[in-house]
Design an enzyme around this catalytic site. Structure first.
Site, mmCIF file in Angstrom:
data_model
loop_
_atom_site.group_PDB
_atom_site.id
_atom_site.type_symbol
_atom_site.label_atom_id
_atom_site.label_comp_id
_atom_site.label_asym_id
_atom_site.label_seq_id
_atom_site.Cartn_x
_atom_site.Cartn_y
_atom_site.Cartn_z
ATOM 1 N N THR A 115 0.827 -1.212 0.000
ATOM 2 C CA THR A 115 0.000 0.000 0.000
ATOM 3 C C THR A 115 0.861 1.262 0.000
ATOM 4 O O THR A 115 0.362 2.340 -0.316
ATOM 5 C CB THR A 115 -0.905 0.023 1.252
ATOM 6 N N LEU B 179 13.110 -8.448 5.985
ATOM 7 C CA LEU B 179 13.001 -7.795 7.296
ATOM 8 C C LEU B 179 13.718 -6.440 7.302
ATOM 9 O O LEU B 179 14.051 -5.903 8.336
ATOM 10 C CB LEU B 179 13.557 -8.727 8.392
ATOM 11 N N SER C 145 16.750 -5.280 6.103
ATOM 12 C CA SER C 145 18.158 -5.062 6.443
ATOM 13 C C SER C 145 18.707 -3.870 5.666
ATOM 14 O O SER C 145 19.568 -3.141 6.171
ATOM 15 C CB SER C 145 18.985 -6.321 6.160
ATOM 16 N N ASP D 48 9.645 1.013 4.956
ATOM 17 C CA ASP D 48 10.733 0.374 5.710
ATOM 18 C C ASP D 48 11.625 1.412 6.393
ATOM 19 O O ASP D 48 12.009 1.259 7.552
ATOM 20 C CB ASP D 48 11.577 -0.497 4.777
HETATM 21 C C1 GLA Z 1 9.122 -3.854 0.441
HETATM 22 C C2 GLA Z 1 9.278 -2.368 0.125
HETATM 23 C C3 GLA Z 1 8.259 -1.521 0.902
HETATM 24 C C4 GLA Z 1 6.850 -2.062 0.699
HETATM 25 C C5 GLA Z 1 6.808 -3.572 0.942
HETATM 26 C C6 GLA Z 1 5.463 -4.171 0.635
HETATM 27 O O1 GLA Z 1 9.441 -4.085 1.784
HETATM 28 O O2 GLA Z 1 10.582 -1.923 0.468
HETATM 29 O O3 GLA Z 1 8.338 -0.180 0.490
HETATM 30 O O4 GLA Z 1 6.354 -1.742 -0.559
HETATM 31 O O5 GLA Z 1 7.789 -4.261 0.176
HETATM 32 O O6 GLA Z 1 4.492 -3.687 1.501
#
Ligand code: GLA
Length: 374
Positions: free
Chosen positions: A19, A116, A118, A163
């Site tokens: 999203t 995760l 990193s 992230d």
């Molecule tokens: C990866 C991307 C995030 C996000 C997720 C899915 O982790 O780095 O920006 O789009 O996938 O939610």
């Protein structure tokens, strides 16, 4: 002050997947696993990046690189883990911030290639250290944006903002409710231990080929959907308008992508409402619904992630879903503490009988975001 030690965590996402590049809602929390950077300023315009880790720093093979900061440019990095911190230095300087050279030594406990974050941990710890050492005065959300720019432009991965914001802004004991359109945030208390609950992270240790290309295709498909519907982003389709929106789309693949994004934003809102009402176990089925949507509509799951979810649910877990980008990486499982050993065993047995590599399973406690250690 010319040197110090900083740490930034990896993350899992509780709900709100794919999203973030649709201006939507996400709900990550920080893991206790961190990347620690020992950083000293240097005045010769050289960025020296070093790690002793052999495997777990974004796929690093260890070793050191030395780069001239005035020669950093998108697409010119040597590839591999050093592109992430080098990209941050480039992004800071490109935004006009007076950042000079540095010696940086990294050590990380964030599993690499496991979905995760990193790489976000590497980026954010670099940004925070340079922000302090060069007294830039940047706010956390601003650092997250610059780290995203490093990843999008310097590294060339078209990821969203989740992230980096999670690594920079999460707080212990909370999940971070983030509106990725304006980066407004709310810390949502998420203390599972007090409720006799546990959230397990299951790293499948699988990373399927082409995942980056598939990520870009999903993103392009979402943008095509928004354009066909005449909205700036799929976030602008209210849940109540979904049937009408779907009836206006001819392409079945785009229709499925749109359905995932609109229902997923709605699931984030449902999870917030349940958490705020104290009905924490009731979020389990919403997480599981999210997995089905990622598997069937968004098509970013894989057999190993589906196996985790099925094995966990059949052993009595409250809910389970893949987390992060997909095509391998990790899943999360919500369970009663008392059922956790049975759930863990069921997942391990399912992997063993399917001849898969042993998954890495650990309980996750919502932990603090990036910080200075000394
Ligand atoms: C990866 C991307 C995030 C996000 C997720 C899915 O982790 O780095 O920006 O789009 O996938 O939610």
């Amino acid at each position: 002050m010319s040197q110090g030690v900083w740490a930034a965590p990896g993350r899992v996402n509780l709900i709100g997947e794919h999203t973030d590049y649709n201006d939507g809602f996400v709900m990550p929390f920080a893991l206790p696993h961190t990347t620690v950077a020992t950083v000293a300023r240097r005045n010769d315009g050289v960025l020296r990046l070093h790690t002793a880790d052999t495997a777990d720093t974004a796929g690093a093979a260890g070793g050191a690189v030395e780069l001239r900061i005035d020669e950093l440019a998108p697409g010119r990095g040597p590839g591999g883990w050093t592109d992430y911190p080098a990209g941050v230095v480039w992004a800071l300087r490109d935004a006009g911030h007076a950042v000079g050279g540095a010696d940086v030594h990294f050590e990380s406990t964030v599993p690499a290639g496991a979905g995760l974050s990193s790489s976000a941990a590497l980026e954010v710890v670099t940004a925070l250290a340079l922000n302090d050492l060069y007294e830039l005065g940047l706010e956390r959300w601003r650092m997250a944006r610059l780290c995203q720019r490093a990843e999008n432009v310097y590294v060339g991965a078209p990821t969203g903002i989740m992230d980096q914001t999670a690594s920079a802004c999460c707080t212990a004991g909370h999940a971070l409710y983030l509106d990725t359109r304006d980066l407004s945030q709310r810390q949502i208390p998420f203390d599972l231990a007090a409720l006799g609950l546990e959230l397990l992270v299951v790293d499948t240790r699988v990373k399927h080929a082409h995942s980056e290309g598939e990520y870009g295709k999903r993103r392009a498909g979402c943008e095509a959907g928004a354009a066909a519907l005449g909205v700036p982003a799929l976030r602008d389709i209210p849940y109540a308008d979904l049937p009408a929106a779907l009836s206006r789309l001819d392409d079945p693949e785009v229709r499925a992508l749109v359905r995932h994004i609109v229902t997923e934003n709605h699931r984030v809102e449902r999870v917030i409402a349940l958490l705020e009402a104290g009905e924490v176990p009731a979020i389990g089925p919403v997480l599981t619904e999210g997995h089905a949507s990622l598997r069937d509509d968004f098509r970013v799951s894989c057999p190993e992630l589906d196996l985790v979810v099925d094995a966990a649910l059949s052993a009595g877990a409250l809910g389970a879903r893949m987390t992060g980008g997909g095509f391998g990486g990790s899943a999360i499982v919500l369970t009663d503490v008392s059922t956790a050993p049975t759930v863990t065993k069921s997942i391990e047995e399912a992997f063993a009988s399917g001849s898969h590599a042993d998954p890495r399973i650990f309980p996750a406690t919502p932990s603090k975001g990036a910080t200075r250690l000394s």
